[in-house]
Design a protein around this motif. Structure first.
Motif, short mmCIF file in Angstrom:
data_model
loop_
_atom_site.label_atom_id
_atom_site.label_comp_id
_atom_site.label_asym_id
_atom_site.label_seq_id
_atom_site.Cartn_x
_atom_site.Cartn_y
_atom_site.Cartn_z
N LEU A 8 59.66 27.46 19.32
CA LEU A 8 58.80 28.41 18.63
C LEU A 8 57.54 27.69 18.15
CD1 LEU A 8 58.46 31.31 17.50
CD2 LEU A 8 59.50 30.47 15.37
N LEU A 9 56.38 28.28 18.43
CA LEU A 9 55.09 27.73 18.02
C LEU A 9 54.47 28.64 16.97
CD1 LEU A 9 53.61 26.86 21.54
CD2 LEU A 9 55.06 25.43 20.09
N LEU A 10 54.03 28.05 15.85
CA LEU A 10 53.36 28.81 14.80
C LEU A 10 51.98 28.20 14.57
CD1 LEU A 10 56.27 29.23 12.21
CD2 LEU A 10 55.44 30.92 13.85
N ASP A 11 50.94 28.99 14.79
CA ASP A 11 49.59 28.46 14.62
C ASP A 11 49.11 28.65 13.18
OD1 ASP A 11 48.61 31.09 14.31
OD2 ASP A 11 48.04 31.27 16.42
N VAL A 315 57.41 36.66 14.52
CA VAL A 315 56.08 36.06 14.52
C VAL A 315 56.13 34.74 15.30
CG1 VAL A 315 54.28 35.04 13.05
CG2 VAL A 315 55.49 37.10 12.31
N GLY A 316 55.04 34.43 16.01
CA GLY A 316 54.94 33.18 16.73
C GLY A 316 55.11 33.35 18.22
N SER A 317 54.89 32.23 18.91
CA SER A 317 55.03 32.22 20.38
C SER A 317 56.26 31.41 20.74
CB SER A 317 53.78 31.59 21.03
OG SER A 317 52.63 32.32 20.69
N SER A 318 57.20 32.06 21.39
CA SER A 318 58.42 31.38 21.83
C SER A 318 58.27 31.02 23.31
CB SER A 318 59.63 32.30 21.62
OG SER A 318 60.80 31.65 22.06
#
Length: 323
Positions: A8-11, A315-318
């Motif tokens: 998981l990416l959280l900007d 929320v976020g990009s998996s």
């Protein structure tokens, strides 16, 4: 299964939407408590200067009983300002302690800013005089602003702010950010500003002493943020001999904090005050100092909060991260 693993990416923007100051205060308190109870481990800090002019560091740790493991890779690149960028850069990684695989990668700038402000708030709560009304702030950057915000939240009696800038010129943007909360004015005489203050906040790059020792008056509390690397300092020689010293981590403060300049100074860890392992009775004339070097556990408890909230809210990009 390994082939189905995801990361998981959280900007930055996602982190700022997910993060609430009250929640960060509690997460940072938990970090102090875990550290005091020795349930959470803080590993040796990496902090190295680069040929590019930047400073690169790694803070890491774990809480074995909670399955929490990770690190923050961060540093300070002053040349970023020349291209309109933020000089502080940080990335936090949470990992699965069972297999070492990354679980979540998070932009760490907002985490660092908020958790350091929250740590400062706990320092103010435990160490500053409850009747404090006047603040002196060194710096007008992101960290100076968040330290002041949390201090004003913590002590409603604070109503007068004087700030000192490196170039000696006022900062209209900084003033506007606080104009509705307090009386705020630029100070051209650093020693006078310190002498008149009940609370002194230092949030600068740590290039040298910011005021003269004689300016420091009985009853003052200092929250010091800028000394986070060997060779950095914000306080004048002899300060530590005059204060009751509290640190976030004893060994870390002696290596990279203000405490490095008088490493034999007796000190108490803030977490031990929070858990009641140590007691502190402030006398009206005491000068107190909270030397903040930043705990990896603070980054990790806040990052876990964000990760759990992001998963719950989608929320976020998996992305696929097979192994």
């Amino acid at each position: 299964m390994p082939d189905n693993a995801r990361l998981l990416l959280l900007d930055r923007d996602q982190v700022e939407r997910l993060m609430q100051p009250a929640d960060v205060l509690e997460a940072v308190k938990q970090a102090f408590t875990l550290h005091s109870d020795r349930e959470g481990r803080v590993f040796p800090v990496v902090r190295e200067r680069l040929s590019t002019g930047g400073v690169f560091g790694i803070k890491s740790g774990d809480v074995q009983s909670q399955g929490l493991l990770g690190f923050k890779a961060a540093g300070f690149w002053p040349a970023n300002r020349q291209v309109g960028g933020e000089p502080h850069q940080a990335t936090v990684m949470l990992m699965d302690p069972a297999n070492g695989r990354p679980v979540c990668m998070i932009d760490g700038n907002a985490i660092t800013t908020m958790r350091t402000g929250a740590a400062g708030a706990w320092g103010v709560k435990w160490l500053a005089r409850a009747d404090s009304t006047r603040v002196c702030v060194f710096g007008t950057g992101v960290q100076a602003a968040v330290q002041l915000r949390f201090a004003l939240d913590q002590l409603p009696s604070l109503d007068e702010v004087r700030y000192v800038t490196h170039g000696g010129k006022p900062n209209a943007q900084f003033e506007a950010a606080f104009a509705q909360r307090c009386r705020i004015e630029h100070a051209t005489d650093a020693n006078d500003a310190v002498a008149r203050a009940d609370l002194v906040i230092t949030a600068t790059p740590g290039a040298g002493a910011l005021f003269d020792l004689d300016a420091l008056q009985p009853g003052t509390h200092l929250n010091c943020v800028g000394a986070d690397t060997k060779g950095k300092r914000e306080l004048p020689e002899g300060t530590l001999a005059r204060v009751k010293l509290v640190v976030d981590d004893r060994e870390q403060a002696r290596q990279i904090g203000e405490t490095q300049w008088a490493a034999s100074t007796p000190c108490t860890e803030l977490g031990d005050l929070i858990t009641g392992k140590e007691t502190f009775e402030r006398q009206a004339s005491d000068i107190t100092l909270f030397d903040m070097t930043g705990l990896a556990l603070q980054d990790l408890t806040v990052a876990r909060l964000l990760y759990e909230r992001a998963v719950a809210q989608g929320v976020g990009s998996s992305i696929a991260w097979p192994w």
